[in-house]
Design a protein around this motif. Sequence first.
Motif, PDB file in Angstrom:
ATOM      1  N   ASP A 285      33.933  51.373 -79.293  1.00 20.68           N
ATOM      2  CA  ASP A 285      32.636  50.775 -79.604  1.00 20.68           C
ATOM      3  C   ASP A 285      32.507  49.429 -78.893  1.00 20.68           C
ATOM      4  O   ASP A 285      33.335  49.074 -78.052  1.00 20.68           O
ATOM      5  CB  ASP A 285      32.438  50.648 -81.123  1.00 20.68           C
ATOM      6  CG  ASP A 285      33.420  49.670 -81.763  1.00 20.68           C
ATOM      7  OD1 ASP A 285      34.120  48.916 -81.032  1.00 20.68           O
ATOM      8  OD2 ASP A 285      33.500  49.645 -83.004  1.00 20.68           O
ATOM      9  N   GLU A 286      31.522  48.665 -79.262  1.00 21.38           N
ATOM     10  CA  GLU A 286      31.265  47.413 -78.534  1.00 21.38           C
ATOM     11  C   GLU A 286      32.372  46.370 -78.751  1.00 21.38           C
ATOM     12  O   GLU A 286      32.478  45.410 -78.002  1.00 21.38           O
ATOM     13  CB  GLU A 286      29.894  46.836 -78.921  1.00 21.38           C
ATOM     14  CG  GLU A 286      29.699  46.549 -80.386  1.00 21.38           C
ATOM     15  CD  GLU A 286      29.165  47.762 -81.158  1.00 21.38           C
ATOM     16  OE1 GLU A 286      28.686  47.575 -82.277  1.00 21.38           O
ATOM     17  OE2 GLU A 286      29.252  48.898 -80.654  1.00 21.38           O
ATOM     18  N   ASN A 287      33.229  46.595 -79.768  1.00 24.65           N
ATOM     19  CA  ASN A 287      34.337  45.669 -79.993  1.00 24.65           C
ATOM     20  C   ASN A 287      35.639  46.130 -79.339  1.00 24.65           C
ATOM     21  O   ASN A 287      36.674  45.483 -79.493  1.00 24.65           O
ATOM     22  CB  ASN A 287      34.567  45.494 -81.497  1.00 24.65           C
ATOM     23  CG  ASN A 287      33.339  44.982 -82.198  1.00 24.65           C
ATOM     24  OD1 ASN A 287      32.700  44.038 -81.725  1.00 24.65           O
ATOM     25  ND2 ASN A 287      32.959  45.612 -83.298  1.00 24.65           N
ATOM     26  N   GLY A 288      35.568  47.266 -78.667  1.00 24.42           N
ATOM     27  CA  GLY A 288      36.773  47.781 -78.020  1.00 24.42           C
ATOM     28  C   GLY A 288      37.619  48.647 -78.917  1.00 24.42           C
ATOM     29  O   GLY A 288      38.639  49.175 -78.493  1.00 24.42           O
ATOM     30  N   CYS A 289      37.220  48.796 -80.186  1.00 23.00           N
ATOM     31  CA  CYS A 289      37.952  49.672 -81.109  1.00 23.00           C
ATOM     32  C   CYS A 289      37.269  51.041 -81.134  1.00 23.00           C
ATOM     33  O   CYS A 289      36.085  51.147 -80.835  1.00 23.00           O
ATOM     34  CB  CYS A 289      37.946  49.085 -82.520  1.00 23.00           C
ATOM     35  SG  CYS A 289      39.044  47.689 -82.687  1.00 23.00           S
ATOM     36  N   PRO A 290      38.011  52.089 -81.530  1.00 21.20           N
ATOM     37  CA  PRO A 290      37.343  53.387 -81.631  1.00 21.20           C
ATOM     38  C   PRO A 290      36.200  53.319 -82.644  1.00 21.20           C
ATOM     39  O   PRO A 290      36.304  52.643 -83.666  1.00 21.20           O
ATOM     40  CB  PRO A 290      38.461  54.328 -82.081  1.00 21.20           C
ATOM     41  CG  PRO A 290      39.595  53.471 -82.501  1.00 21.20           C
ATOM     42  CD  PRO A 290      39.437  52.152 -81.844  1.00 21.20           C
ATOM     43  N   ASP A 291      35.127  54.028 -82.327  1.00 22.36           N
ATOM     44  CA  ASP A 291      33.891  53.988 -83.107  1.00 22.36           C
ATOM     45  C   ASP A 291      34.109  54.737 -84.430  1.00 22.36           C
ATOM     46  O   ASP A 291      34.256  55.960 -84.443  1.00 22.36           O
ATOM     47  CB  ASP A 291      32.794  54.655 -82.256  1.00 22.36           C
ATOM     48  CG  ASP A 291      31.438  54.663 -82.939  1.00 22.36           C
ATOM     49  OD1 ASP A 291      31.360  54.275 -84.124  1.00 22.36           O
ATOM     50  OD2 ASP A 291      30.466  55.060 -82.275  1.00 22.36           O
TER      51      ASP A 291
END
Lengths: 430, 519
Positions: free
Chosen positions: B215-221
């Motif tokens: 996602d936009e934070n670099g973590c899986p959505d």
Amino acid sequence: MTTDRPDPSRTAAGHPGSSRAAGGTGDPGRAARPGPPGGAAFTVGLIVNPVAGIGGPAGLKGSDGAGVQLEALARGASPRAGERAALAVRALLARRPDTRIVTVAGPMGEDSVRAAGGVPELLRLAPGDPSSPRDTTAAVEAMRDVDLLLFAGGDGTARDVLDGSPSCPVLGVPAGVKVYSGCFAVSPAAAGTTAAEFGRDAGRAGSTGSPTSTGGTGSTLAAEVVDLDEDAYRSGRVSPLLYGTLRVPAARARLSGRKVGSSAAAPGSAEAIAREVAARMRPGVRYVLGPGATTMAVGRLLGLDTTLLGVDVVQDGELVAADVTERRLLGLVEGHETCAVLSVIGGQGFVLGRGNQQIGPAVLKKIMASGGLLVLATQQKLAGLGGRPLLADTGDPEADALVAGHVSVITGHRESAVYRIRPATEEFTA
Amino acid sequence: MSGHAGEPFAELPVAPKPRLRRFHQARWDEPIIFEQSRPGRRGIAVPAPGVPAVELPDTVRRAEPPRLPEMSQLHVLRHYVRLSQENLGVDQAIAVGQGTCTMKYSPKVNDRFVTDPKVAELHPLQPDDTVQGVLEIYWRLERMLAEISGMHRVSLQPASGSAAIYANVAMIRAYHASRGEGERRDQVITTMFSHPSNAACAKTAGYEVITLMPDENGCPDIEALRAAVGPRTAALMITNPEDTGIFNPRIAEFVALVHEAGGLACYDQANANGLLGVTRAADAGFDLCHFNLHKTFSTPHACGGPAAGASGVSEALAPFLPGPTVEFDGSRYHLDADRPLSVGKMRPFLGVTPNVVRAYAWIMALGAAGLREVAETAVLNNNYLMHRILQIKGASAPWGRNRLEQVRYSWQELSEETGVHSEEIGVRAADFGVHYWTSHHPYVVPEPFTLEPTESYSKEDLDEYAAILEHVADEARRDPGLVKGAPYNQTVHRIDPSSLDDPERWSPTWRAYTRKHLS
């Protein structure tokens, strides 16, 4: 869908130094300057759109149309495409000094080759002054016997190249404002290096030694040509259209840094995706195949004559209808369980409303009430979205809202990703 | 060789070294050992045995003697010394550039233990009573890894990290089958930045693989996970922190979502370097996990094996562990092969015993507090290196600075400016004697490079590594052709990797090479 494209009669702005006619070197025509004895084995065609990119620095979001180009010049912009083409040629000649470069007189190529220290061979072609998209198309048509066609420009130029139906692989030198198509190298120097790499084996083992040898060039991939409607873009709406595909060199930087195979990026992916789609197809269900190279692969796997740019309907291994209109499609969907099989427009993420307007709001509502969507993209393509969502823009917010959320994207055989999809109106107004 | 006139150090008795090493790798043009073989040449003239020849049955007699290379001792030694000089490894280089590989120092004293005849001369078919010592090491290492992960039992049989992941997939499959859900649960969920072996092993075991993108934070959505889980979910197989070095703060929610759907949660802890003594797989609710002993517990990577993997499971999964298992009845160790639900053997015999001994010795030398210090030092080193790297013009760390033990950086800005790609920067860095790695494919981070300093390296090492990259980035701006033409100081210039993708040409053995290329 292609009826949406802007009027191609745009003309280029005047350009200093462009008054030289074809054959300005005194050598008339194509083969005026023959290659070295025995023939250079690798021949590259070069076409420069001298005004590509001129609108960008001027804040005009594109350079399509003479009016925009004049406005850009009035705002003090200077053409850069020729310089960028020269960078590519310099990189090419540094690696393959024996490359023959066939090009157009003046700013459409000759000037760039000379600036890079090369000796151009000129086509028997007299471009207009200013040059126009027609000149680009004519030059492509004249380059029937080159191993690779390099062009410097943006998405608009890529469309003009496509219109000329090039007979060889093509590689774009990014020089335009809009460079969303898949046929561009990441930089001018990379274009030159990739071109040299592509011709690496030309003239060696397997070469015929003829001036137009095709022996020993690298493998190719299909890349999509997309372009934006610039008037819409200027008013803040992004609406890329898919125009077709070009063959591009498959070569990418593959040095010793690799640790694992790049199977996800391999040319076989479209076939792997198609296999998965075929495996998921159920009897009695109608499948609406949208435009694009990946959906085309589904048709090919099924042995059906589906279209690259049109919307087709298949059921139980048979082609029900090809290249349908929205109205026809609505009739075909009525009363049938239907699933839409759609690819993703590279770089932008549009799944609906770009290139497949035939799947309009009314059709989409019926599909979402029965079989739903199957979205197709390689992992590479999803990765290229940089975390941005997939987009739907059928023009009807109510219909777009039906697909909002997460959608299963088939990325290979027995492989998928779950990815966010949003109505484009929300994404661009958020 | 004297210094050039005018160099500031010309007058010193011992010249100071330049800021960057004037490295040059050895280039021996060394033939393959089989090509150096000469008939009749020997390392040792073995005396005649002095015992009568025994007639062997035809079934065990070779028709032809094995085609081993015939060489003298000196030539064998010289061959391998030359190869070692043409190598770049932890023992001579600053090996922080193989991010996700976790290159750390393997203490030499541990090699002494495994070359001791008590270990080196063990035979895998010896009766249990004669190998109580090594069984005790297996049993004790299992208990320590169970404590470190919070898991109930741990198998040390897998011979590599991927073999451990495969063991875990096999146990997941056996678990669902035992509950009558094997057919229905045919999907495994993983993430883009988890190690690709998770997807590969799941697919090899017959599962359909669903990948969650960042996602936009670099973590899986997590919303994508919510959409993906269901009655077909067999398991989530996830790395955390992922290859980006970002720790997923919602990992317990991920696990809970999968559990609610009836799936299992499997933690790829191949590299637990940022976590040792800080948090445990079981604490986040995971049902299975695995370690690579060569990434986290300091055994050699072994160039594709044999390394060693450890598969850890909760009590509910313990009956499915590979076997035989090592058991202890309070006074005696023995092997238990009578385990009807076991997924079977991952390899012959117990495991890669030398690596099990090395990992045991490493943990014993550090103790619990030492393990936590390893994690803290690795995280500190990584954050110091990140601080240095982000000072280089053209380098960036997508999704910000919140990283544990590694970072996937980007040269996008530099590449757009110069046309030089990350791979090319890595090849040029090798001219200064260091490793460098980009990323698994496909590249999600544009023009990626992944650095992981572990706890082994000093501040000076990290400064030197950063200075090399800064220098190469500067070269890319001044003279991109120089970087693109690299390497100049290496054993070979370029290799053609295309044979790696071509079964007609790849040759993992001399026999295959002879068949495919010399016949």
